[in-house]
Structure formats: structure tokens, C-alpha cells
Design a protein around this motif. Sequence first.
Motif, PDB file in Angstrom:
ATOM      1  N   MET A  22      41.433 -10.685  12.190  1.00 19.88           N
ATOM      2  CA  MET A  22      41.988 -11.658  13.135  1.00 19.88           C
ATOM      3  C   MET A  22      43.501 -11.798  12.983  1.00 19.88           C
ATOM      4  O   MET A  22      44.194 -12.161  13.933  1.00 19.88           O
ATOM      5  CB  MET A  22      41.317 -13.023  12.925  1.00 19.88           C
ATOM      6  N   ALA A  23      43.991 -11.541  11.783  1.00 19.75           N
ATOM      7  CA  ALA A  23      45.443 -11.604  11.540  1.00 19.75           C
ATOM      8  C   ALA A  23      45.750 -10.713  10.351  1.00 19.75           C
ATOM      9  O   ALA A  23      46.154 -11.183   9.294  1.00 19.75           O
ATOM     10  CB  ALA A  23      45.884 -13.040  11.276  1.00 19.75           C
ATOM     11  N   SER A  24      45.554  -9.413  10.534  1.00 16.01           N
ATOM     12  CA  SER A  24      45.568  -8.521   9.379  1.00 16.01           C
ATOM     13  C   SER A  24      46.940  -8.008   8.988  1.00 16.01           C
ATOM     14  O   SER A  24      47.140  -7.560   7.866  1.00 16.01           O
ATOM     15  CB  SER A  24      44.659  -7.317   9.641  1.00 16.01           C
ATOM     16  N   GLY A  25      47.902  -8.017   9.890  1.00 15.25           N
ATOM     17  CA  GLY A  25      49.156  -7.330   9.596  1.00 15.25           C
ATOM     18  C   GLY A  25      50.395  -8.201   9.652  1.00 15.25           C
ATOM     19  O   GLY A  25      50.362  -9.367  10.030  1.00 15.25           O
ATOM     20  N   THR A  26      51.497  -7.580   9.255  1.00 14.50           N
ATOM     21  CA  THR A  26      52.822  -8.187   9.355  1.00 14.50           C
ATOM     22  C   THR A  26      53.673  -7.305  10.254  1.00 14.50           C
ATOM     23  O   THR A  26      53.663  -6.079  10.121  1.00 14.50           O
ATOM     24  CB  THR A  26      53.481  -8.303   7.970  1.00 14.50           C
ATOM     25  N   HIS A  27      54.401  -7.928  11.161  1.00  9.16           N
ATOM     26  CA  HIS A  27      55.192  -7.180  12.138  1.00  9.16           C
ATOM     27  C   HIS A  27      56.630  -7.701  12.125  1.00  9.16           C
ATOM     28  O   HIS A  27      56.866  -8.901  12.263  1.00  9.16           O
ATOM     29  CB  HIS A  27      54.587  -7.336  13.535  1.00  9.16           C
ATOM     30  N   LYS A  28      57.577  -6.796  11.946  1.00  7.45           N
ATOM     31  CA  LYS A  28      58.989  -7.153  11.898  1.00  7.45           C
ATOM     32  C   LYS A  28      59.771  -6.275  12.870  1.00  7.45           C
ATOM     33  O   LYS A  28      59.419  -5.120  13.109  1.00  7.45           O
ATOM     34  CB  LYS A  28      59.543  -6.942  10.484  1.00  7.45           C
ATOM     35  N   GLN A  29      60.846  -6.837  13.411  1.00  9.17           N
ATOM     36  CA  GLN A  29      61.730  -6.060  14.280  1.00  9.17           C
ATOM     37  C   GLN A  29      63.168  -6.462  14.020  1.00  9.17           C
ATOM     38  O   GLN A  29      63.498  -7.645  13.936  1.00  9.17           O
ATOM     39  CB  GLN A  29      61.393  -6.288  15.749  1.00  9.17           C
ATOM     40  N   TRP A  30      64.026  -5.440  13.864  1.00  8.97           N
ATOM     41  CA  TRP A  30      65.446  -5.670  13.675  1.00  8.97           C
ATOM     42  C   TRP A  30      66.202  -5.020  14.832  1.00  8.97           C
ATOM     43  O   TRP A  30      65.988  -3.844  15.148  1.00  8.97           O
ATOM     44  CB  TRP A  30      65.917  -5.054  12.360  1.00  8.97           C
ATOM     45  N   GLY A  31      67.057  -5.784  15.466  1.00  6.07           N
ATOM     46  CA  GLY A  31      67.823  -5.260  16.584  1.00  6.07           C
ATOM     47  C   GLY A  31      67.058  -5.356  17.887  1.00  6.07           C
ATOM     48  O   GLY A  31      65.936  -5.863  17.945  1.00  6.07           O
ATOM     49  N   GLU A  32      67.684  -4.837  18.956  1.00  8.41           N
ATOM     50  CA  GLU A  32      67.076  -4.889  20.275  1.00  8.41           C
ATOM     51  C   GLU A  32      67.258  -3.557  20.992  1.00  8.41           C
ATOM     52  O   GLU A  32      68.114  -2.747  20.632  1.00  8.41           O
ATOM     53  CB  GLU A  32      67.705  -6.013  21.108  1.00  8.41           C
ATOM     54  N   GLY A  33      66.445  -3.359  22.010  1.00  4.23           N
ATOM     55  CA  GLY A  33      66.573  -2.163  22.832  1.00  4.23           C
ATOM     56  C   GLY A  33      66.108  -0.906  22.127  1.00  4.23           C
ATOM     57  O   GLY A  33      65.343  -0.953  21.154  1.00  4.23           O
ATOM     58  N   GLU A  73      61.368  -1.196  13.921  1.00  4.08           N
ATOM     59  CA  GLU A  73      60.153  -1.991  13.794  1.00  4.08           C
ATOM     60  C   GLU A  73      59.392  -1.624  12.529  1.00  4.08           C
ATOM     61  O   GLU A  73      59.435  -0.480  12.078  1.00  4.08           O
ATOM     62  CB  GLU A  73      59.242  -1.781  15.008  1.00  4.08           C
ATOM     63  N   LEU A  74      58.714  -2.617  11.978  1.00  2.00           N
ATOM     64  CA  LEU A  74      57.874  -2.409  10.799  1.00  2.00           C
ATOM     65  C   LEU A  74      56.525  -3.065  11.056  1.00  2.00           C
ATOM     66  O   LEU A  74      56.452  -4.248  11.380  1.00  2.00           O
ATOM     67  CB  LEU A  74      58.522  -3.024   9.557  1.00  2.00           C
TER      68      LEU A  74
END
Length: 234
Positions: free
Chosen positions: A178-189, A194-195
Amino acid sequence: MSTNWTAKRERKAEVKSRASEPSAMFSRCRVVGCSRPARAGTGDGLDTRFCRSHADHYARHGSPYKASYKAHEINPYRAAAQAWVEANQSDAYVANAIDRVATLLRTAGPHVEAFRLRGLSPQERAKAAWARLRKAGIDPRRVVATWLAVEMIIRDDPQAERKAEFKQVQAAKLVHRMASGTHKQWGEGPTATELHVYPRPRGRVLRHMGEALEKACELLVEHRGSDLFKRSPN
């Protein structure tokens, strides 16, 4: 959560040394029909019961031979259980189970990103999983319904694995996702980085989660299970 890295390295070296020495006592996997030796008999591990294939199956599914239920098999039960929980949430035993699950989420400790789980014990990882569910805003009623769905499908399965561990792992796998991961984003476009990290749902982590969930729902199943089972999709 602090980790004694020196002790962990010493323990890892000890286990590796023991695992590399095969024992002739464990020449056969315990699963009926399997001709492969147990891992302790090959120098590939310390498992005295199962070969590598069945040991991995056991870690992931809660049984060395019974596979997890597929989505199309379990989803009708999840829908039926969810509807039943929502229709009966004012019942004392339903409310008790919901409150117990809410307590698991509330007392799980700080949120830990999935990529920071390395080095944590299975129990700490299980708590981190509950914390991820809390951060994701997962409704405790969904968690309770998931346990009930597993109870229902096992009851209807003519070839079910009846051991408590299998039930615990089946429910824990569904809840973990139901909530298994971690999601990160640096910057745009187009230059954004992404991680996405997803902890693997297996092993003792699932056992810890499943045991806690079973305790949270035990009174509900004991006192209202007969009414619930009448709503089975089959």
C-alpha cells in the motif's frame, strides 16, 4: 535507530564461515518431491530444511510450496471485506480492530525513507513499513479489511495452507504494497533526477508485520468472523 556496525560485520563473517562448510547430514530438501539438498548441505547457507529455491519461496510467500494468491483471486475478497468493515465500523469489535491498527501506525516511530533501511533489523524495518503507511495516509480500515480478506480466501481455498505464518505473510505482503516505496525528484523538466526505491517484501519483516496485524484483528475474527464469512464472494 542506531546500528552497531562492528558487531554486524563480525556476525556476518561468522555466518559466512559457517555457511561455507557443507554438512552431509542435510542431503535432502524437506519439500516432498524435491531431490535437491538443503542449503546447509551445499555450502550455500545454513538452512537445514529447504533447498535454495524452496527457501526463497518460503521467505517470499510464507510457505515453501504454496504460492501467494494472485490479484484476481484476492481482490474480490478485499472488496467484500472492505464493504463489510465500512458497513459495520460502529460495531465494538470492528472499532477495536481499527483502533489497534491505528495504534500500530501511530506508534511506529519516525518515517524512514526506503533507501535508508540498510542495516536495520527486521523488526525495525517492519516498524518503518508501518510508518510509511502512516505517512501515506493509509486508512486503518483498509488494513483491517486486508486481514479479513486473507481469512476469507484461506477459508474458501480447498487446498489452503493453514499455518498461521502463511496467513500472516499473505496479509503483510498486501499491506506492505500500500505504501512500499520512497520517491524523490531533484530539479524540473528533462534534466530532473528521480529516485524510486522499493523495499523487497519478504523474510522476517513480513512475519513481524503479519503477527502485529493478526493480534490487532484477533478479537474481530473471533467474535464476528462467522458473520463475515457469510459474505464470502464464493
